[in-house]
Design a protein around this motif. Structure first.
Motif, mmCIF file in Angstrom:
data_model
loop_
_atom_site.group_PDB
_atom_site.id
_atom_site.type_symbol
_atom_site.label_atom_id
_atom_site.label_comp_id
_atom_site.label_asym_id
_atom_site.label_seq_id
_atom_site.Cartn_x
_atom_site.Cartn_y
_atom_site.Cartn_z
ATOM 1 N N UNK A 73 0.827 -1.198 0.000
ATOM 2 C CA UNK A 73 0.000 0.000 0.000
ATOM 3 C C UNK A 73 0.867 1.256 0.000
ATOM 4 N N UNK A 74 1.978 1.219 0.727
ATOM 5 C CA UNK A 74 2.896 2.354 0.770
ATOM 6 C C UNK A 74 3.490 2.636 -0.611
ATOM 7 N N UNK A 75 3.839 1.574 -1.326
ATOM 8 C CA UNK A 75 4.388 1.749 -2.671
ATOM 9 C C UNK A 75 3.359 2.321 -3.628
ATOM 10 N N UNK A 76 2.097 1.884 -3.486
ATOM 11 C CA UNK A 76 1.018 2.399 -4.339
ATOM 12 C C UNK A 76 0.799 3.887 -4.071
ATOM 13 N N UNK A 77 0.767 4.279 -2.798
ATOM 14 C CA UNK A 77 0.578 5.688 -2.441
ATOM 15 C C UNK A 77 1.724 6.548 -2.966
ATOM 16 N N UNK A 78 2.929 6.024 -2.889
ATOM 17 C CA UNK A 78 4.103 6.767 -3.366
ATOM 18 C C UNK A 78 4.016 7.009 -4.875
ATOM 19 N N UNK A 79 3.613 5.958 -5.612
ATOM 20 C CA UNK A 79 3.484 6.097 -7.060
ATOM 21 C C UNK A 79 2.402 7.108 -7.434
ATOM 22 N N UNK A 80 1.283 7.078 -6.692
ATOM 23 C CA UNK A 80 0.205 8.036 -6.948
ATOM 24 C C UNK A 80 0.663 9.464 -6.674
ATOM 25 N N UNK A 81 1.425 9.640 -5.596
ATOM 26 C CA UNK A 81 1.928 10.965 -5.237
ATOM 27 C C UNK A 81 2.840 11.502 -6.340
ATOM 28 N N UNK A 82 3.769 10.657 -6.786
ATOM 29 C CA UNK A 82 4.701 11.090 -7.827
ATOM 30 C C UNK A 82 3.978 11.413 -9.132
ATOM 31 N N UNK A 83 2.979 10.601 -9.457
ATOM 32 C CA UNK A 83 2.230 10.798 -10.696
ATOM 33 C C UNK A 83 1.414 12.083 -10.656
ATOM 34 N N UNK A 84 0.904 12.451 -9.474
ATOM 35 C CA UNK A 84 0.042 13.625 -9.330
ATOM 36 C C UNK A 84 0.832 14.915 -9.146
ATOM 37 N N UNK A 85 1.844 14.903 -8.288
ATOM 38 C CA UNK A 85 2.507 16.138 -7.888
ATOM 39 C C UNK A 85 3.799 16.453 -8.639
ATOM 40 N N UNK A 86 4.456 15.453 -9.200
ATOM 41 C CA UNK A 86 5.696 15.729 -9.920
ATOM 42 C C UNK A 86 5.491 16.678 -11.100
ATOM 43 N N UNK A 87 4.437 16.472 -11.937
ATOM 44 C CA UNK A 87 4.217 17.419 -13.035
ATOM 45 C C UNK A 87 3.975 18.845 -12.541
ATOM 46 N N UNK A 88 3.232 18.990 -11.400
ATOM 47 C CA UNK A 88 2.966 20.312 -10.839
ATOM 48 C C UNK A 88 4.245 20.971 -10.357
ATOM 49 N N UNK A 89 5.125 20.190 -9.731
ATOM 50 C CA UNK A 89 6.387 20.724 -9.232
ATOM 51 C C UNK A 89 7.290 21.153 -10.379
ATOM 52 N N UNK A 90 7.296 20.362 -11.454
ATOM 53 C CA UNK A 90 8.118 20.710 -12.616
ATOM 54 C C UNK A 90 7.602 21.979 -13.285
ATOM 55 N N UNK A 91 6.260 22.117 -13.355
ATOM 56 C CA UNK A 91 5.668 23.320 -13.937
ATOM 57 C C UNK A 91 5.992 24.549 -13.101
ATOM 58 N N UNK A 92 5.958 24.397 -11.776
ATOM 59 C CA UNK A 92 6.278 25.493 -10.877
ATOM 60 C C UNK A 92 7.731 25.918 -11.036
ATOM 61 N N UNK A 93 8.629 24.947 -11.147
ATOM 62 C CA UNK A 93 10.046 25.258 -11.342
ATOM 63 C C UNK A 93 10.282 25.964 -12.672
ATOM 64 N N UNK A 94 9.524 25.548 -13.706
ATOM 65 C CA UNK A 94 9.686 26.155 -15.031
ATOM 66 C C UNK A 94 9.244 27.618 -15.014
ATOM 67 N N UNK A 95 8.103 27.891 -14.355
ATOM 68 C CA UNK A 95 7.616 29.257 -14.253
ATOM 69 C C UNK A 95 8.564 30.112 -13.428
ATOM 70 N N UNK A 96 9.111 29.532 -12.365
ATOM 71 C CA UNK A 96 10.066 30.256 -11.530
ATOM 72 C C UNK A 96 11.308 30.628 -12.308
ATOM 73 N N UNK A 97 11.737 29.755 -13.200
ATOM 74 C CA UNK A 97 12.914 30.019 -14.027
ATOM 75 C C UNK A 97 12.659 31.178 -14.985
ATOM 76 N N UNK A 98 11.432 31.222 -15.576
ATOM 77 C CA UNK A 98 11.084 32.307 -16.496
ATOM 78 C C UNK A 98 11.089 33.654 -15.776
ATOM 79 N N UNK A 99 10.513 33.688 -14.567
ATOM 80 C CA UNK A 99 10.483 34.930 -13.804
ATOM 81 C C UNK A 99 11.890 35.405 -13.480
#
Length: 222
Positions: free
Chosen positions: A176-202
């Motif tokens: 169950x821990x591995x499943x939750x970890x995979x879901x977290x990475x799948x959901x939040x990693x794209x958001x974190x990458x987008x945030x970093x990209x916008x921060x770089x532009x600013x």
């Protein structure tokens, strides 16, 4: 009031040594002789059939309640099944999984004489789709060829020890821990990458407004 244990003394357990298992239980079994304690301490059971290891354990644990007070082992006689009528290899299926060999076998020696009297092999229950994967250990005991006689009536029988190797609950929690970890990475990693990209532009725009034309794009390392 404690329930009666018959002739068994308080604290008495069936805890044989390896050479005793081979010489006093397996050897007479193969010769068609009377086996002491058969189906009382060593049971007949198909360990390569449709039943899962935990189902076998549950079916027999009540027959040895005092031995299993500390989660000790259950002993069985079982017959090997060949892959085919002409094959030498043994079929290791059990339930929906398999018994996977952990070693090539270790000699069993007589405590009194040091002579090799048998062989012991270890197997682990493998089923990647089950929470019981890795939770069961099986030891097989073989009688040495030098001790087999011409009157041997039973072929392909071994004496087995079934042992628990951890609780499935731990496996469930880990899965169950591995499943939750995979879901977290799948959901939040794209958001974190987008945030970093916008921060770089600013940051680049800020440098340009201050007259500093040097601005390097954010490089993502994999």
């Amino acid at each position: 009031m404690e329930e009666s244990r018959g002739n068994q003394l308080p604290g008495q357990r069936f805890c044989p040594m390896e050479d005793e298992l081979v010489l006093f239980y397996l050897k007479p079994m193969l010769s068609g002789q009377i086996v002491p304690g058969r189906n009382r301490v060593v049971f007949d059971c198909d360990l390569y059939g449709h039943q899962e290891p935990w189902e076998i354990w549950e079916a027999f644990k009540t027959k040895r309640p005092h031995d299993l007070r500390l989660n000790k082992d259950i002993y069985f006689f079982t017959q090997h099944k060949k892959m085919s009528s002409t094959a030498k290899r043994v079929r290791r299926n059990v339930g929906s999984g398999t018994w996977k060999g952990d070693d090539a076998g270790k000699p069993v020696r007589s405590v009194e004489t040091g002579r090799v009297v048998g062989l012991k092999k270890r197997y682990t229950y493998k089923n990647d789709d089950s929470v019981h994967n890795g939770c069961w250990i099986l030891y097989e005991f073989y009688l040495d060829q030098s001790l087999r006689d011409n009157k041997q009536k039973l072929e392909d029988y071994v004496l087995c020890l079934l042992r628990k190797n951890g609780e499935p609950k731990t496996k469930i929690e880990k899965k169950e821990s591995n499943v939750k970890r995979k879901r977290f990475l799948k959901t939040f990693m794209p958001l974190m990458m987008e945030k970093n990209r916008k921060g770089s532009k600013k940051s680049c725009l800020s440098h340009k407004r201050s007259g500093n034309e040097r601005c390097h794009p954010l490089v993502m390392h994999h």
